[in-house]
Design an enzyme around this catalytic site. Sequence first.
Site, PDB file in Angstrom:
ATOM      1  N   HIS A  93     -48.309  46.067 -49.011  1.00 38.33           N
ATOM      2  CA  HIS A  93     -47.821  47.389 -49.409  1.00 38.33           C
ATOM      3  C   HIS A  93     -46.295  47.432 -49.337  1.00 38.33           C
ATOM      4  O   HIS A  93     -45.699  46.942 -48.393  1.00 38.33           O
ATOM      5  CB  HIS A  93     -48.408  48.439 -48.470  1.00 38.33           C
ATOM      6  CG  HIS A  93     -48.536  49.798 -49.092  1.00 38.33           C
ATOM      7  ND1 HIS A  93     -49.591  50.628 -48.848  1.00 38.33           N
ATOM      8  CD2 HIS A  93     -47.733  50.484 -49.957  1.00 38.33           C
ATOM      9  CE1 HIS A  93     -49.441  51.762 -49.521  1.00 38.33           C
ATOM     10  NE2 HIS A  93     -48.321  51.694 -50.204  1.00 38.33           N
TER      11      HIS A  93
ATOM     12  N   TYR B 158     -55.156  52.812 -40.797  1.00 38.03           N
ATOM     13  CA  TYR B 158     -55.887  52.326 -41.966  1.00 38.03           C
ATOM     14  C   TYR B 158     -57.040  53.271 -42.274  1.00 38.03           C
ATOM     15  O   TYR B 158     -57.522  53.992 -41.402  1.00 38.03           O
ATOM     16  CB  TYR B 158     -56.392  50.904 -41.728  1.00 38.03           C
ATOM     17  CG  TYR B 158     -56.243  50.033 -42.951  1.00 38.03           C
ATOM     18  CD1 TYR B 158     -54.986  49.744 -43.463  1.00 38.03           C
ATOM     19  CD2 TYR B 158     -57.361  49.520 -43.615  1.00 38.03           C
ATOM     20  CE1 TYR B 158     -54.838  48.960 -44.588  1.00 38.03           C
ATOM     21  CE2 TYR B 158     -57.222  48.737 -44.743  1.00 38.03           C
ATOM     22  CZ  TYR B 158     -55.959  48.458 -45.230  1.00 38.03           C
ATOM     23  OH  TYR B 158     -55.815  47.694 -46.355  1.00 38.03           O
TER      24      TYR B 158
ATOM     25  N   GLY C 243     -51.717  44.958 -46.999  1.00 39.97           N
ATOM     26  CA  GLY C 243     -52.565  45.371 -48.105  1.00 39.97           C
ATOM     27  C   GLY C 243     -52.941  44.234 -49.036  1.00 39.97           C
ATOM     28  O   GLY C 243     -53.974  44.296 -49.709  1.00 39.97           O
TER      29      GLY C 243
END
Length: 266
Positions: A63, A137, A107
Amino acid sequence: MLVENMIKDRIAYIKMNNGKHFNCLSEDMCNELMADIKHSYEKECVGIVLEAEVNRHVWSAGHDIRELPQDGSDPLAFYVPMEKLLREVQEIPIPVIACVDGTVWGGACDLCLSCDMIVSSRDATFAITPAKIGIPYNASGIMHFVNQLGINKAREMFFLATPITAEDALNVGLINRVADNGEELRIMLEEQFLAPLRRNSILSISAIKRQFRILSRASTVISAESFERINAYRNIVYCGEDYREGINSFLEKRPPEYKGKAKELD
C-alpha cells in the site's frame, strides 16, 4: 503508464512497471491493474501472470503509505482501490498466477494471496506489515490469510510483521513452487504452469475457480453483532494517535513511537 500488459499465446503478462517507487499499490497503480485484468479477460486469455519490475530486490512495497487517510476514514474500506483490486483478482474467472522474484510487503502480500497460484525465486520473502504502520487490518483480509495459512501462521505474520522466506512460505502453503533463481523461475512458470493451462478447458477451470471462491466464503459467515464489534475495534485504531504516528514516522523515515494501550479497545 504504471503497468505493462503483453498477451502471448492466450496468456496475459501484466507487469507492475514502477520499480523506482517499488511498485507501491497506489490508487493509480491499482486502477491500471484492474483495467488490464479486465482487458485480459475480454480478450479471452486463459490465464494471467502478475509480475513486477524489481528495484533493490523489492517486488512490491505494498500500500502507498502516502495515500493513507488521516481524517478518520477507514484506510481499508470496501471501495478503497486496493480492496477493489484484491476482489478483482479473486473474482476474475480465469487463473491469476503471481510470479515473484523479490521481497513482498504489506498489501502486496495480500495481493499475492489473492492470486490463484504463486511461484517465486528462492530468495523471495513475504511480509504482512499493518502492525508496523499502526493499521487495523480488515476482517476479510485476515480471514483470507487464515483460510490460506491456518490461524497460527496467520497470527505469526500479522503480530510480528517480519518477512518469511520462500521456503517457509512453501511449507505452509502460501506459495506453490520455488525456483533457485530468476531464470529458472521463468522456465518453471512456462513449462509447469502455463503450458498445461493452455491445454486444459478454460470453461471447466472458470467454473471450478468460481466454486473455490464460493466455498472459501462458506465457513466465514459471522453474526451482525460480531461484524459490528470488529468495525468498532478497527475504528478505535484508525481514529487514534498510533495510526497517525505510524504514517508520519514512515514518511519521516524514523522509528515510530507508539503510545496506545490494548485496554483502549475494552
